[in-house]
Scaffold this active site. Structure first.
Site, mmCIF file in Angstrom:
data_model
loop_
_atom_site.group_PDB
_atom_site.id
_atom_site.type_symbol
_atom_site.label_atom_id
_atom_site.label_comp_id
_atom_site.label_asym_id
_atom_site.label_seq_id
_atom_site.Cartn_x
_atom_site.Cartn_y
_atom_site.Cartn_z
ATOM 1 N N HIS A 4 0.798 -1.230 0.000
ATOM 2 C CA HIS A 4 0.000 0.000 0.000
ATOM 3 C C HIS A 4 0.830 1.279 0.000
ATOM 4 O O HIS A 4 0.279 2.374 0.112
ATOM 5 C CB HIS A 4 -0.952 0.012 1.205
ATOM 6 N N GLY A 89 -3.601 12.915 16.409
ATOM 7 C CA GLY A 89 -4.996 12.763 16.025
ATOM 8 C C GLY A 89 -5.942 13.561 16.902
ATOM 9 O O GLY A 89 -5.521 14.311 17.781
ATOM 10 N N GLU A 179 -11.001 7.646 20.512
ATOM 11 C CA GLU A 179 -10.566 7.829 19.122
ATOM 12 C C GLU A 179 -10.618 6.457 18.470
ATOM 13 O O GLU A 179 -11.341 5.595 18.957
ATOM 14 C CB GLU A 179 -9.192 8.520 19.059
ATOM 15 N N ASP A 204 -14.026 17.082 20.218
ATOM 16 C CA ASP A 204 -15.453 16.995 20.549
ATOM 17 C C ASP A 204 -15.539 16.642 22.026
ATOM 18 O O ASP A 204 -14.622 16.038 22.570
ATOM 19 C CB ASP A 204 -16.145 15.834 19.802
HETATM 20 N N1 HPA Z 1 -15.452 9.031 18.432
HETATM 21 C C1 HPA Z 1 -14.421 8.399 17.882
HETATM 22 N N2 HPA Z 1 -13.358 9.023 17.428
HETATM 23 C C2 HPA Z 1 -13.332 10.358 17.512
HETATM 24 C C3 HPA Z 1 -14.361 11.082 18.069
HETATM 25 C C4 HPA Z 1 -15.487 10.373 18.555
HETATM 26 O O1 HPA Z 1 -16.446 10.959 19.062
HETATM 27 N N3 HPA Z 1 -14.046 12.405 18.003
HETATM 28 C C5 HPA Z 1 -12.835 12.472 17.412
HETATM 29 N N4 HPA Z 1 -12.394 11.241 17.122
#
Ligand code: HPA
Length: 232
Positions: A4, A89, A179, A204
């Site tokens: 890949h 991330g 995540e 979030d």
């Molecule tokens: N869930 C899974 N992964 C994520 C989220 C979430 O709410 N927000 C950012 N990455």
């Protein structure tokens, strides 16, 4: 050339930053690195090599979720001899005290994925960050005057769970955020004796029901990429 990744031997540094989004990989390379070359476009999963303060660094997109990311982690380590991977991330907060843009270092990664069942049918493996890399990241965060939290996180297989209740036991056990990749990174890194760490920015809050704006995501990515590069 692996299945890949189309890089030739020697084109990938032994130290790799890995965002999920390949366009973030391109942004990090163009923003922070010098003498940048693109070594991979297969499936649009862009990978770049350049220099940060004279040292060779690569940045490779992983895609979203363990099945995609694990392909890239494995090929980088097995086929290209990569020795250090830092995931950069985003994550959703599972604890009320975490605010948008907070930085989390994942000490360990619990998971809802079947990944460890495949390798450990008789028990529960505990995917853990490399301690020397974690210590370096903590030292560099202090030097850069960046606040952070460190603790257990959750690598989930499902972004949109059928009910919000699925997070309750994880929250009740102090898991900081959710995540979708780290547990696989820590497991495969341990298998091949290489170093791995996940740096996560809260994008979030699953407690407060808040979401970062695009501009906020960009700014928090700047801090995280800066810290990850200073771990070189
Ligand atoms: N869930 C899974 N992964 C994520 C989220 C979430 O709410 N927000 C950012 N990455």
């Amino acid at each position: 050339m692996s299945l890949h990744i189309s890089a030739k031997p020697g084109e990938i540094a032994d130290f790799v930053l890995m965002p999920g989004d390949p366009l973030r990989a391109e942004w990090i390379a163009n923003t922070y690195l010098e003498e940048v070359t693109c070594y991979n476009k297969v499936r649009g999963m862009l990978g770049f090599t350049g220099k940060f303060r004279g040292k060779k660094v690569s940045v490779q997109g992983s895609g979203m979720g363990i099945p995609s990311a694990l392909i890239y982690y494995t090929e980088l380590i097995r086929e290209y001899g990569v020795k250090t991977i830092i995931r950069v991330g985003t994550a959703g907060a599972l604890q009320g005290h975490l605010k948008l843009r907070d930085l989390v270092m994942a000490l360990s990664a619990s998971t809802t994925s079947g990944i460890n069942r495949e390798s450990f049918p008789y028990g529960d493996y505990a995917p853990t960050a490399d301690f020397s890399l974690l210590r370096r990241a903590m030292g560099q965060a202090k030097a850069l005057d960046m606040e952070f939290e460190a603790g257990n996180i959750l690598s989930a297989d499902v972004f949109y769970p059928s009910s919000g209740d699925v997070y309750t036991p994880w929250k009740e056990h102090g898991v900081l955020c959710v995540e979708m990749e780290t547990a696989a990174l820590y497991t495969v890194a341990a298998r091949y004796g290489v170093r791995a760490l996940s740096l996560l920015t809260i994008s979030d809050s699953l407690v407060r029901g808040e979401h970062s704006s695009a501009a906020d995501r960009e700014r928090s990515f700047e801090d995280m990429a800066t810290l990850a590069l200073h771990c070189r």
